[in-house]
Design an enzyme around this catalytic site. Structure first.
Site, PDB file in Angstrom:
ATOM      1  N   HIS A   1       0.839  -1.203   0.000  1.00  0.00           N
ATOM      2  CA  HIS A   1       0.000   0.000   0.000  1.00  0.00           C
ATOM      3  C   HIS A   1       0.870   1.248   0.000  1.00  0.00           C
ATOM      4  O   HIS A   1       1.988   1.247   0.533  1.00  0.00           O
ATOM      5  CB  HIS A   1      -0.974   0.000   1.181  1.00  0.00           C
ATOM      6  CG  HIS A   1      -0.345   0.027   2.539  1.00  0.00           C
ATOM      7  ND1 HIS A   1      -0.015   1.204   3.190  1.00  0.00           N
ATOM      8  CD2 HIS A   1      -0.004  -0.974   3.390  1.00  0.00           C
ATOM      9  CE1 HIS A   1       0.498   0.921   4.376  1.00  0.00           C
ATOM     10  NE2 HIS A   1       0.525  -0.400   4.521  1.00  0.00           N
TER      11      HIS A   1
ATOM     12  N   ASP B   1      -0.336   4.356   1.059  1.00  0.00           N
ATOM     13  CA  ASP B   1      -0.779   5.360   2.020  1.00  0.00           C
ATOM     14  C   ASP B   1      -0.091   5.165   3.362  1.00  0.00           C
ATOM     15  O   ASP B   1       0.433   4.095   3.669  1.00  0.00           O
ATOM     16  CB  ASP B   1      -2.298   5.318   2.192  1.00  0.00           C
ATOM     17  CG  ASP B   1      -2.804   3.967   2.694  1.00  0.00           C
ATOM     18  OD1 ASP B   1      -2.315   2.941   2.193  1.00  0.00           O
ATOM     19  OD2 ASP B   1      -3.688   3.937   3.575  1.00  0.00           O
TER      20      ASP B   1
ATOM     21  N   ASP C   1       6.432   1.193   7.085  1.00  0.00           N
ATOM     22  CA  ASP C   1       5.023   0.871   6.819  1.00  0.00           C
ATOM     23  C   ASP C   1       4.427   1.862   5.820  1.00  0.00           C
ATOM     24  O   ASP C   1       3.794   2.821   6.212  1.00  0.00           O
ATOM     25  CB  ASP C   1       4.244   0.903   8.138  1.00  0.00           C
ATOM     26  CG  ASP C   1       2.799   0.507   7.985  1.00  0.00           C
ATOM     27  OD1 ASP C   1       2.478  -0.201   7.020  1.00  0.00           O
ATOM     28  OD2 ASP C   1       1.980   0.909   8.839  1.00  0.00           O
TER      29      ASP C   1
ATOM     30  N   GLU D   1      -5.105   1.394   2.535  1.00  0.00           N
ATOM     31  CA  GLU D   1      -4.969   0.230   3.406  1.00  0.00           C
ATOM     32  C   GLU D   1      -5.159   0.620   4.861  1.00  0.00           C
ATOM     33  O   GLU D   1      -5.707  -0.147   5.656  1.00  0.00           O
ATOM     34  CB  GLU D   1      -3.589  -0.419   3.209  1.00  0.00           C
ATOM     35  CG  GLU D   1      -3.399  -1.747   3.933  1.00  0.00           C
ATOM     36  CD  GLU D   1      -2.847  -1.617   5.349  1.00  0.00           C
ATOM     37  OE1 GLU D   1      -2.810  -2.624   6.066  1.00  0.00           O
ATOM     38  OE2 GLU D   1      -2.450  -0.492   5.744  1.00  0.00           O
ATOM     39  N   GLU D   2      -4.691   1.820   5.223  1.00  0.00           N
ATOM     40  CA  GLU D   2      -4.713   2.236   6.625  1.00  0.00           C
ATOM     41  C   GLU D   2      -6.112   2.592   7.127  1.00  0.00           C
ATOM     42  O   GLU D   2      -6.301   2.809   8.327  1.00  0.00           O
ATOM     43  CB  GLU D   2      -3.778   3.432   6.829  1.00  0.00           C
ATOM     44  CG  GLU D   2      -2.305   3.156   6.515  1.00  0.00           C
ATOM     45  CD  GLU D   2      -1.641   2.229   7.523  1.00  0.00           C
ATOM     46  OE1 GLU D   2      -2.336   1.708   8.419  1.00  0.00           O
ATOM     47  OE2 GLU D   2      -0.423   2.019   7.411  1.00  0.00           O
TER      48      GLU D   2
ATOM     49  N   GLU E   1       4.629  -5.866   3.762  1.00  0.00           N
ATOM     50  CA  GLU E   1       4.497  -5.236   5.082  1.00  0.00           C
ATOM     51  C   GLU E   1       5.712  -5.592   5.947  1.00  0.00           C
ATOM     52  O   GLU E   1       6.354  -6.627   5.749  1.00  0.00           O
ATOM     53  CB  GLU E   1       3.224  -5.721   5.776  1.00  0.00           C
ATOM     54  CG  GLU E   1       1.931  -5.270   5.131  1.00  0.00           C
ATOM     55  CD  GLU E   1       1.513  -3.873   5.559  1.00  0.00           C
ATOM     56  OE1 GLU E   1       2.305  -3.189   6.241  1.00  0.00           O
ATOM     57  OE2 GLU E   1       0.385  -3.474   5.210  1.00  0.00           O
TER      58      GLU E   1
ATOM     59  N   HIS F   1       3.137   3.139  12.610  1.00  0.00           N
ATOM     60  CA  HIS F   1       2.263   4.096  13.291  1.00  0.00           C
ATOM     61  C   HIS F   1       2.940   4.749  14.496  1.00  0.00           C
ATOM     62  O   HIS F   1       2.248   5.257  15.386  1.00  0.00           O
ATOM     63  CB  HIS F   1       0.951   3.440  13.735  1.00  0.00           C
ATOM     64  CG  HIS F   1       0.226   2.716  12.641  1.00  0.00           C
ATOM     65  ND1 HIS F   1      -0.989   2.095  12.845  1.00  0.00           N
ATOM     66  CD2 HIS F   1       0.522   2.505  11.332  1.00  0.00           C
ATOM     67  CE1 HIS F   1      -1.390   1.534  11.720  1.00  0.00           C
ATOM     68  NE2 HIS F   1      -0.479   1.773  10.780  1.00  0.00           N
TER      69      HIS F   1
END
Length: 378
Positions: A76, A78, A108, A140-141, A165, A351
């Protein structure tokens, strides 16, 4: 035409902001980073398709070579929002310090695309017999919009898929799903001196929580998968708010909970279990209980331990294939072909302020991707 170096790929990926969020003040789409990737892929000889799924929300599919089957490398584009006050580095600048790349998306997982492109550059594709696909998704997030849409609409049929990932380069063949709901109880407020004049939403919520705890215990007793470190589905009561004063009958109360189902538990089946658990309370208090999803549910995922890709990747990485408890896009891409999750960096950085990728991952990741390309595209 000058092909960028690995570090330049990384710098531009990190400096091109692509935050997705359910908060519209943060949500900005991924169009800019997708168009960068498209140009780089075309410069390396790929055919590129870009699809806008919603305004500013794009998927990219690049294809190198022709034929049937082949390998799909996916990820992903984003990132999550960030708290500037908690960062010691600029989130949108690739900073080198402490033998690490710092920046939002380094682990990530926008940085994974730099590894794919670098591995492609290192290979002589003259004798290629099967295609290499690169999938870059949106959102995705938040909703996993990109992967859901791609899996439902694509016509490609690769032999295998790897999602990059951050796994510390440990191959992952399964993870639990995630379902999160809000339960809202509407009572009737009134003065606490006369309970008969009101309906206490907190008391109804107490009955709901008791029913959910019974379901939690049932899930532990009835479902078991020894392949997971926590081998049963979990149910967590995560947030509750209700009432405004000790001398008022509570007129409204809301609970947020989540369930992480094992692979093999269908989303419809889980929804039926959740509704059955609350059926008696809802019948006792008609019209006062409302259940709404907090996000689109994500099913559990498992790639068979007997799949050739499991053996292949374990040999290439020199590590046993494991399972994890967090979620990825794998449940959707697994519908296309056997899928593993494998990428540089640690999920513990995802994150987090000062997100980073250690330099020690660079050479091993390029080496692993190169070997996967050779094995499944030649």
């Amino acid at each position: 035409m000058k092909i960028p170096e690995f570090k330049e790929y990384y710098q531009q990926l990190i400096s091109t902001s692509s935050i997705s969020s359910t908060d519209s003040s943060w949500d900005e789409g991924n169009a800019k980073v997708i168009h960068k990737l498209a140009q780089w892929c075309e410069d390396l000889g790929c055919e590129v398709e870009i699809e806008e799924i919603e305004k500013g929300k794009l998927n990219l599919l690049a294809k190198l070579g022709s034929g049937e089957g082949g390998l799909l490398l996916a990820g992903h584009t984003d990132t999550v929002p960030y708290d500037q006050g908690r960062w010691n580095y600029d989130p949108h600048t690739l900073t080198e310090a402490n033998d690490r790349f710092y920046g939002l998306g380094t682990a990530d997982m926008k940085g994974f695309f730099a590894f794919i492109l670098e591995a492609i550059k290192n290979i002589n594709w003259k004798d290629q017999s099967k295609p290499l696909y690169i999938l870059a998704t949106c959102d995705e997030e938040t909703t996993m919009l990109g992967a859901r849409h791609f899996a439902s609409n694509t016509s490609i049929q690769p032999d295998y898929c790897i999602i990059g990932e951050p796994t510390n380069l440990m191959p992952i063949r399964g993870h639990k799903g995630h379902v999160a709901n809000a339960v809202r109880v509407t009572g009737k407020s009134g003065h606490s001196s006369n309970p008969a004049y009101g309906v206490n939403a907190l008391e109804i919520m107490n009955e709901i929580m008791f029913a959910l705890m019974n379901l939690k215990n049932k899930l532990v007793k009835e479902y078991h998968n020894p392949g997971f470190s926590i081998p049963y589905p979990t149910l967590n009561l995560g947030h509750i708010h209700g009432g405004d004063s000790p001398n008022r009958i509570c007129g409204c109360c809301e609970l947020h909970y989540d369930v992480r189902p094992l692979p093999g538990i269908s989303l419809d089946g889980l929804d039926n279990m959740l509704r059955d658990a609350l059926k008696d309370v809802e019948e006792k208090w008609p019209g006062r209980i409302e259940i709404t999803p907090l996000h689109e549910p994500i099913p559990g995922y498992e790639c068979s331990a007997d799949s050739p890709i499991v053996t292949s990747v374990a040999e290439i990485c020199g590590q046993e294939v494991e399972t994890v408890n967090y979620c990825t896009e794998a449940p959707f891409l697994q519908d296309l072909c056997p899928t593993l999750v494998l990428g540089p960096g640690s999920i513990e950085q995802a994150h987090q302020p000062d997100e980073f990728l250690a330099f020690s991952f660079i050479d091993p990741t390029i080496n692993i991707l190169s070997k996967l390309m050779y094995k499944h595209c030649f």
